[in-house]
Design an enzyme around this catalytic site. Structure first.
Site, short mmCIF file in Angstrom:
data_model
loop_
_atom_site.label_atom_id
_atom_site.label_comp_id
_atom_site.label_asym_id
_atom_site.label_seq_id
_atom_site.Cartn_x
_atom_site.Cartn_y
_atom_site.Cartn_z
CB CYS A 2 4.97 -17.21 4.72
SG CYS A 2 4.10 -16.08 5.80
NE ARG A 27 5.68 -19.18 -0.94
CZ ARG A 27 4.81 -19.92 -1.62
NH1 ARG A 27 5.01 -20.13 -2.90
NH2 ARG A 27 3.78 -20.44 -1.03
CD1 TRP A 75 1.96 -10.46 2.13
CD2 TRP A 75 0.38 -11.49 3.34
NE1 TRP A 75 0.77 -9.81 1.91
CE2 TRP A 75 -0.21 -10.42 2.64
CE3 TRP A 75 -0.41 -12.27 4.16
CZ2 TRP A 75 -1.57 -10.12 2.75
CZ3 TRP A 75 -1.77 -11.97 4.27
CH2 TRP A 75 -2.33 -10.91 3.56
CG ASN A 101 2.90 -20.33 4.17
OD1 ASN A 101 2.19 -19.35 4.35
ND2 ASN A 101 2.99 -20.97 3.01
N GLY A 102 0.88 -19.97 6.94
CA GLY A 102 -0.53 -20.34 7.13
C GLY A 102 -1.13 -19.62 8.31
CD GLU A 484 -4.84 -9.23 -15.48
OE1 GLU A 484 -5.62 -9.30 -14.52
OE2 GLU A 484 -3.64 -9.55 -15.40
CE LYS A 488 -1.63 -7.60 -13.46
NZ LYS A 488 -1.96 -8.93 -13.42
CD GLU A 491 -1.34 -7.09 -9.34
OE1 GLU A 491 -1.41 -7.78 -8.31
OE2 GLU A 491 -1.47 -7.58 -10.47
CG HIS A 507 -26.60 1.60 -17.30
ND1 HIS A 507 -27.97 1.74 -17.44
CD2 HIS A 507 -26.16 1.06 -18.46
CE1 HIS A 507 -28.34 1.28 -18.61
NE2 HIS A 507 -27.26 0.85 -19.26
CE LYS A 609 3.30 -15.02 -9.22
NZ LYS A 609 2.66 -14.12 -10.21
#
Ligand code: M6R
Length: 614
Positions: A2, A27, A75, A101-102, A484, A488, A491, A507, A609
């Protein structure tokens, strides 16, 4: 998670708020909305989906000019991403509008209480509870600051709340607990936002707020108090980057721009931290050197990409300092009851400086009397403020949701910290440190070289666009680089991708290898690394089972060439620094696949983000 904006001043509030939301849309982009005070009433518009939907709504149903308002890009947590659940939320009588926000943890109990009083709720959100509570309180006190103080006294959880009152011209009030908020200080105008990017076009002077504070802005004043009403301490700061850093500058995506900014960003992380004789100078560290000599364990704590940077750091720090080093996911850390003493050094890594789990890990560690060093990119964020020391990465704003320059500059900061600890503790000779530092100083030029070779990566993306699954393998520091690379692709390209330690293949994961499955393999340097030949064997194992191999090997590695269906060559660097270069083709590959698939690279679905809720 948010983005929040508040504005009061001489400009057109709608323009300022929409522009601010645009710069913070990374955000959250489930919905967007704004509320403006117009002639003693609240006018509001809100729409599910991206900001463009709100802009279209404002064209269709315009709001008269105003100089005071709040805005929000969401969000979703409580309640789906619908028009009704979009912020702002208004009190039942329409007097106040509030954005949040939260997460308000005790919202259900407060909602039940308000409903019992006859208040009807419009949405499923936790936020509306705060809006309705604010409406009830302001009806009692007729004072927005006092009403906000009464509201926050009732709330549990993490929140930034920003509100306007239809009956109070020239005032916007906000409250903050465990969720970001900064004040932008202008001439005849003031701003509130989750991120300075929101108001950087208007002012570079800002004020960092502390926990549990209420701020009231008018066009000419900023007044900050603690939740209990006492005078609060704040810290003014100057934003050391300008508007151009927060714009795409001709690139199609912020992510691509940020990939190409890495040589400069890494140079900026190194800047001023190396003496003429190649020794480390981390004066900004507020932890005493004598104290650093008593450390007997290091725990690195982070999330996502920053966690993978921490995995690389473990190899480097243990190798250089001989101090045992663990790496933890911040979301797991405090729940596993980690062994922390006053001689434990906790290193947290966070680009945003606001990640809730990482912040909670810091608080947990400090309660156990450990010292905490934060590696962070965001000046004034909560994580550096709550740590004993901070190493800023100075990467400039990272706006693409997928972290790129965030990762490589975090790696540089970790290497600097590791070498500094080795210097302070005497586990490396001065000339050894100087020679590693000299290698680090060459990294920006070598990154430029990798970027120049990007055509083959773009071609590869076109070839692999229709794949259903892609694997990434590496060993030692190549393993976190593989993880990583896979992250990428997941996402932003929504493509199934997994990273594995190449030695673990036999394994289990080798069963996934099928005819034509693309497998990226990061090969350690030839001749100088004991694992080189083992990784070459791993490549042969997957190739023998039909995999299509994409091999990242250093220039001149003649042993890797015969086993590479595609070779992506990298300039020569010490093994520990290889992820700095190996990650660049993997970032570009993901960016290009997502672009070719027509996805929004900077705002991938379901993500935000900075993750400011647990
Ligand atoms: O701001 P932080 O570095 O604390 O964020 C941590 C993760 O949320 C972040 O790295 C996330 O994994 C990125 N989307 C990865 O690209």
């Amino acid at each position: 998670m948010c983005g929040i904006v508040g504005y009061v001043g001489h400009r057109d509030a709608q323009e300022v708020i929409i522009d601010g939301l645009r710069r913070m849309e990374y955000r959250g982009y489930d919905s967007a909305g704004l509320a403006l005070v117009v002639d003693g009433t609240i006018e509001w518009r809100k729409k599910a989906g991206k900001l463009a939907n709100l802009e279209a709504e404002l064209v269709e149903h315009p709001i008269p000019a105003s100089h005071q308002g709040v805005g929000h890009t969401r969000w979703a947590t409580h309640g789906g991403p619908t028009d009704v659940n979009a912020h702002p939320h208004l009190s039942a009588d329409g007097r106040v509008a509030l954005v949040h926000n939260g997460i308000i943890e005790n919202f259900a109990a407060i909602r039940a209480e308000l409903e019992a009083e006859g208040i009807t709720f419009a949405s499923e959100t936790d936020t509306e509870t705060a809006a309705q509570l604010l409406g009830r309180e302001i009806a009692r006190s007729d004072d927005l600051v006092a009403a906000m103080r009464a509201v926050v006294a009732r709330l549990e959880g993490a929140f930034t709340l920003v509100a306007v009152d239809a009956h109070t011209p020239d005032l916007v009030v906000a409250a903050r607990r465990n969720s970001p908020l900064v004040v932008g200080v202008g001439e005849g105008e003031n701003f509130l936002a989750s991120d300075v990017a929101s108001f950087i076009a208007h002012t570079r002077e800002a004020i960092e707020l502390g926990q549990d504070q209420i701020v009231a802005i008018t066009p000419t004043s900023v007044t900050v108090t603690n939740f209990d009403g006492s005078e609060a301490e704040t810290r003014p700061f100057h934003i050391d980057w300008d508007l151009s850093a927060a714009e795409k500058g001709g690139y199609d995506w912020f992510m691509r721009k940020e990939i190409f900014e890495q040589p400069q960003a890494v140079a900026d992380t190194l800047l001023g931290r190396i003496d003429d004789d190649g020794q480390l100078n981390l004066d900004e560290m507020r932890i005493d050197q004598a104290e650093l000599r008593t450390i007997d364990k290091i725990i690195i704590v982070a999330c996502g990409t920053a966690y993978y940077a921490g995995m690389v750091a473990k190899y480097a720090i243990e190798h250089w300092t001989r101090v045992p080093c663990e790496v933890d996911l911040a979301s797991e850390f405090r729940y596993r009851d980690p062994i922390i003493t006053k001689s434990t050094l906790v290193v947290t890594i966070s680009q945003s400086g606001e990640t809730a789990d990482t912040l909670m890990a810091i608080r947990h560690s400090r309660e156990q009397h450990a010292k905490v060093i934060a590696i962070c990119n965001t000046n004034g964020a909560t994580i550096p403020r709550e740590s004993d020391a901070v190493i800023y990465t100075h990467a400039g704003p990272e706006i693409g949701v997928a972290s790129t320059k965030g990762f490589t500059t975090q790696l540089i900061a970790c290497y600097l910290l590791g070498l500094y600890l080795a210097q302070v503790r005497g586990t490396k000779f001065g000339d050894e440190i100087a020679s590693l530092v000299a290698e680090l100083e060459q990294i920006p030029a070598k990154m430029e070289e990798v970027l120049k070779r990007s055509d083959s990566v773009l071609e590869l993306a076109r070839d692999l666009i229709d794949e259903q699954s892609i694997l990434f393998l590496g060993r030692h520091v190549g393993y976190p680089a593989a993880l990583e690379g896979a992250l990428k692709l997941k996402e932003i390209a929504y493509l199934h991708a997994e990273g594995f330690a190449a030695g673990e293949l036999k394994h289990g994961p080798i069963a996934l290898i099928d005819e034509g499955l693309p497998v990226f393999i990061v090969v350690p340097p030839q001749g100088r690394d004991q694992l080189h030949d083992k990784v070459i064997s791993n490549i042969q194992e997957v190739r023998a089972r039909g995999a299509r191999t994409i091999v990242l090997a250093e220039d001149g590695d003649d042993e890797a060439v015969p086993y590479a269906d595609t070779l992506l060559s990298l300039p020569v660097v010490p093994t520990l620094f290889q992820p700095l270069l190996a990650i660049i083709p993997l970032q570009l590959f993901a960016c290009e696949v997502a672009t070719l698939k027509g996805y929004d690279v900077d705002q991938p679905r379901n993500l935000a983000k900075s993750v400011t809720v647990e």
